[in-house]
Design a protein around this motif. Structure first.
Motif, mmCIF file in Angstrom:
data_model
loop_
_atom_site.group_PDB
_atom_site.id
_atom_site.type_symbol
_atom_site.label_atom_id
_atom_site.label_comp_id
_atom_site.label_asym_id
_atom_site.label_seq_id
_atom_site.Cartn_x
_atom_site.Cartn_y
_atom_site.Cartn_z
ATOM 1 N N ASP A 28 0.832 -1.211 0.000
ATOM 2 C CA ASP A 28 0.000 0.000 0.000
ATOM 3 C C ASP A 28 0.863 1.256 0.000
ATOM 4 O OD1 ASP A 28 -2.281 -1.537 -0.017
ATOM 5 O OD2 ASP A 28 -2.663 -1.324 2.138
ATOM 6 N N ARG A 42 -5.211 4.118 -6.018
ATOM 7 C CA ARG A 42 -6.256 3.138 -6.358
ATOM 8 C C ARG A 42 -6.384 2.969 -7.860
ATOM 9 N NH1 ARG A 42 -10.521 5.351 -2.026
ATOM 10 N NH2 ARG A 42 -9.735 4.192 -0.245
ATOM 11 N N ARG A 46 -5.645 -0.445 -9.988
ATOM 12 C CA ARG A 46 -6.651 -1.021 -10.893
ATOM 13 C C ARG A 46 -6.073 -1.235 -12.290
ATOM 14 N NH1 ARG A 46 -9.674 0.365 -14.790
ATOM 15 N NH2 ARG A 46 -9.162 2.568 -14.720
#
Length: 97
Positions: A28, A42, A46
């Protein structure tokens, strides 16, 4: 989830991610550092893992598709702009950068 990052990281960064006490938190942090903020991270996650998924779908044979040369190109540059189907296989065009 860490292995395909070989195309985006240095050997040292990859080793740090693999040996981290909390691999999920380290992963992360890597994406947030790359994106600058959580929303951009994010979006990058993706895009990247979708490309890994498609490279596995299209290019898997005796090894994972993301590990192949064609998979590496797909992950780094994205899908081709055009795909020409031939009797002997497929060929694609990628816009020059």
């Amino acid at each position: 989830m860490i292995e395909p990052l070989i195309y985006l990281t240095s050997q040292d960064e990859l080793a740090e991610l693999k040996s981290a006490a909390k691999p999920k938190a380290a992963l992360d942090d890597f994406w947030i550092k790359c994106g600058g903020n959580v929303d951009k991270a994010r979006e990058l996650i993706r895009i990247f893992y979708t490309r890994v998924l498609y490279s596995n779908y299209y290019f898997t044979s005796y090894k994972d598709g993301w590990r192949s040369e064609r998979g590496m190109i797909y992950i780094i540059y994205g899908p081709p702009d055009k795909v020409y189907k031939q009797l002997t296989g497929r060929a694609g065009d990628i816009k020059s950068l």
